[in-house]
Every structure is written in C-alpha cells, then in structure tokens.
Design a protein around this motif. Sequence first.
Motif, PDB file in Angstrom:
ATOM      1  N   UNK A 233       1.051  13.508   6.290  1.00 40.62           N
ATOM      2  CA  UNK A 233       1.352  13.360   4.867  1.00 40.62           C
ATOM      3  C   UNK A 233       2.704  12.677   4.662  1.00 40.62           C
ATOM      4  N   UNK A 234       3.628  12.867   5.606  1.00 39.25           N
ATOM      5  CA  UNK A 234       4.952  12.249   5.496  1.00 39.25           C
ATOM      6  C   UNK A 234       4.911  10.737   5.678  1.00 39.25           C
ATOM      7  N   UNK A 235       3.769  10.201   6.058  1.00 41.63           N
ATOM      8  CA  UNK A 235       3.654   8.751   6.276  1.00 41.63           C
ATOM      9  C   UNK A 235       2.975   8.033   5.113  1.00 41.63           C
ATOM     10  N   UNK A 241      -2.843   1.628   0.337  1.00 40.80           N
ATOM     11  CA  UNK A 241      -2.745   0.379   1.094  1.00 40.80           C
ATOM     12  C   UNK A 241      -2.589   0.710   2.575  1.00 40.80           C
ATOM     13  N   UNK A 242      -3.400   0.115   3.436  1.00 43.76           N
ATOM     14  CA  UNK A 242      -3.317   0.439   4.870  1.00 43.76           C
ATOM     15  C   UNK A 242      -1.937   0.179   5.444  1.00 43.76           C
ATOM     16  N   UNK A 243      -1.492   1.111   6.292  1.00 46.37           N
ATOM     17  CA  UNK A 243      -0.221   0.936   6.994  1.00 46.37           C
ATOM     18  C   UNK A 243      -0.432  -0.038   8.149  1.00 46.37           C
ATOM     19  N   UNK A 249       4.520   4.249  12.125  1.00 45.01           N
ATOM     20  CA  UNK A 249       5.037   3.677  10.886  1.00 45.01           C
ATOM     21  C   UNK A 249       4.592   4.476   9.669  1.00 45.01           C
ATOM     22  N   UNK A 250       5.377   4.378   8.593  1.00 44.96           N
ATOM     23  CA  UNK A 250       5.063   5.049   7.328  1.00 44.96           C
ATOM     24  C   UNK A 250       5.173   4.033   6.202  1.00 44.96           C
ATOM     25  N   UNK A 251       4.649   4.408   5.063  1.00 49.23           N
ATOM     26  CA  UNK A 251       4.753   3.552   3.889  1.00 49.23           C
ATOM     27  C   UNK A 251       6.204   3.468   3.425  1.00 49.23           C
ATOM     28  N   UNK A 254       9.320   6.726  -1.141  1.00 43.15           N
ATOM     29  CA  UNK A 254       9.058   8.159  -1.020  1.00 43.15           C
ATOM     30  C   UNK A 254       7.652   8.435  -0.494  1.00 43.15           C
ATOM     31  N   UNK A 255       7.559   9.337   0.461  1.00 43.22           N
ATOM     32  CA  UNK A 255       6.279   9.753   1.022  1.00 43.22           C
ATOM     33  C   UNK A 255       6.209  11.280   1.037  1.00 43.22           C
ATOM     34  N   UNK A 256       5.102  11.795   1.518  1.00 41.88           N
ATOM     35  CA  UNK A 256       4.935  13.235   1.586  1.00 41.88           C
ATOM     36  C   UNK A 256       4.432  13.815   0.284  1.00 41.88           C
ATOM     37  N   UNK A 257       4.385  15.137   0.196  1.00 42.73           N
ATOM     38  CA  UNK A 257       3.835  15.811  -0.976  1.00 42.73           C
ATOM     39  C   UNK A 257       4.511  15.417  -2.282  1.00 42.73           C
TER      40      UNK A 257
END
Length: 447
Positions: A233-235, A241-243, A249-251, A254-257
Amino acid sequence: MLAYGALASWAARRRESLTACSALYSPFRRLSRKRYRLRPRSPLANASASSVPGVSILRPLKGLDTNLYENLESTFTQEYPNYELLLSVADERDQALPVARELMTKYPHVNCRIVIGEEVVGVNPKVNNLVRSYREAAHDILWVIDSNVTVHPGTLARSVDALVGPPSTTPPKRRIALVHHVPFALVTEPRIGSRIEEAFLNTNHAKMYIAINTAAVDSCVMGKSNLYRRSDLERVNGSLKPIPSSNSMAQPGPCGLPAFGRFLAEDNMIAGALWHELGDRHDLACDVARNVVGNMSLSDYVLRRARWIRVRKHMVLVATLLEPFTESVVLSIICATSLGYLFAVPYWISICVHFALWVYVDLDVYASLAGHPLPSNVRWQFMSAWAARELLALPIFLFAMFGSEVEWRGRKYRVLRNGEVARAEPSGSWFQRFRVPKDYEPVDTGL
C-alpha cells in the motif's frame, strides 16, 4: 397426428430453450458450491507464533453498531498464533469504548490496544479514523475489518494462507496482493429495509461478486473485510497508473492509506491500485464476512443502494450502465421476447421458468454461503423481501443515475468524475433556489 407432431416439436424446442437457460444459470451455483461448501482448517492455526507471518487487525469503531460486542469478540477469538488487534475511535467519548474495554478485560492474553483520535487526511471518515492505527501497526500484513462484521475463528488463518500462498519454486505470474471476503447479511431487526438488504447481499450481490472475482477481469472488492500488505500500500496512491517495472519503486507523491482519504469507496480504490499500479491480483477467501444489518428502513435501503451506484457511475461508467442487464426483471423481458420470436414459446412460460431458475440459483448460493438452506421459519419473509429487491432494482438504478450527491454517516458528499468526493454545500430544494432574490439594483420610480 399432425397436432401431436406439432405439440412434440414445440415441446422439443421448449426443452432446448430451458436447457440453454439452465446452462446460463448453473455456473453461479458451481462457483459458490466449490468455494464455500468446504472450509478446511488451516495448518497455521496450530503453528508456533514464530513460524507464521504476523498480522495487525485494524477495526474502525464509531458508536454502538448492531451486535457490536459479538462482532468485536470474533476477532479476539481468532485461531491464529501471531496477531495484534488495534481498535480505532475518533472521539474519546465514543460509545464503543466501554464495549472494547470490556472485551480487553475478558481476553487479557490477546495483544489489543485502543487508538483514540483521528487524523484528517481527506473527506473519508473511515480512513481518517484508521490512519493512526495504520501507522502504529507492528506487522506488515493488515486485516481491515468493519465494526459491523463478525467472522469465524478460522478466518484469519485461512486468509493468510490465501495471501501468502503455498511454498513454490516457481513464483506465480501475478502474486496475491489482497484477500477479501464476500459479505453475508445477518438480520437482527425485522424492518423492511433490513430484510431487503439481507435478500440483496445474500443472493444477487453474492452471486455477482463471486462471478466477477472468479472471472478476475478487473478489480471488484467490497471493504467489509480485506487483508493486504502495508508495504504494498505504501507504493500506490490511487492513480491506477502502472508503476515502472521495478519491484522497489513507488508512485510519486503521497502514497499509502492517507492517499485514499479523498475517495468515498476507499476499499475498491485500494484494491484497484494494487491491481493496476502493482500489476498484482486478488483472491476471494472461502470464508464470509457476516455483515450484521441493523435497523434499516425502506428509504435507508434505497438511499444506500443509490449511493453506491452513484459512486460506481463515476468510477466505472460502462460497467455501471450494464448493471440492469444482470437483473432478473430486465433479463426476463429479454429472454421471453427472444424465445417467443425464435421458438414461439409463450411469454408467460418463459417468464415463469426464468424466475423459477433464478430463485433456485439464488437460494443455492444462499445455502452455500450460510452453510445451510434457507430456514423454513423465515422463508416467506425472505422471499417477499427478495421479490421487493428484484422489483426495486431498476427504479433505484434510474434514480441513482440522475444525480451525483450522496449521504454517508450523516454527511453529504458530491461524487467527482474520477471517483473522488468533496463535501457538498448545503442547499435547499429546487423551488427554494428558484425563489432566491436576485441582486438587482432598485429602480427609483419617483413615487
């Protein structure tokens, strides 16, 4: 003799059409029976704590939900050796707190703590309530389960089995990133809205939910009970959009919940993000999330169904437009017209056979999920609610399609085009808005 031959020919054509109808409906029965009639005990239930993955159970609480004590107790009694339980409340005066503290006293061996205070990261109150627990969780695997859900003691162990998968030298093409459970309604209040909601969740909704997730064409998840990894979820951030092809790698941004606080249907958006952004897939576990339906009036039911149709309309428009063609009334008209034109089958026979098969499949799905047939003492109440649900489906759909405002937990929201929501400004009726005086300059009449 000619009359007999004509009758035999018509009967043969009718048998062919009925066989085709039966073949159309039978996959729903097979899917539900195969997955839910047998729920084996997981070997993880008897394993040592050090040999199984740790799990953090997050339960957001707000007020005294129906059956709250039993719902929460079902997570205190999980047959799994390594888990913690975090109960989240936004307000220290919340009425759910005494219930939570009583259960903590009853089960002192369970690693449980209460997290008080929300962190506002968006318009979704459930996400705001969960953010602190999400950050304080000790384990990577998270089980987010609503406060109106009760589960079997073996649910967590079987769900971890599904998430982690059996040991294998050959990794699967798409790993499991999320495990979810089909909701199964339990009614404690005999109001008409509660009965119709029960009939909907335990037949039509369950049938389509299982079928869509078995086909696995795209993500379709309801957030009553979901397991996923915090590291996954942190990614992701809900952009869908595909990573780029790097496992670490992450988006950007801000990522995660917290990134999902801008969505009303955060559960489906989280599932969609894991599916589309990471390229992973989901698994539907063999347990059910027993959703305890409280005191729901007919208008409550209508507005609830309309709310989620309006959310889906802005997220998956094409799929939403096709929904009426999965309903019994619309399909009965199409089926009767087609069979009448092709095989000269009388309309009343087609409609009667169609609904007989439809009811048979729905009750079989119910029996598979419940573990027993529909009880005889509630049969007529259930079937009356089932008929009301089928007849209301199309009017509710049409009502929901013409509007974008929804009400959830006493607050009004406006659903935006990308599936996000914004707080709706209070406004009067169309007549009141029409009567609002305009800012005209006064005219000096000289009187």
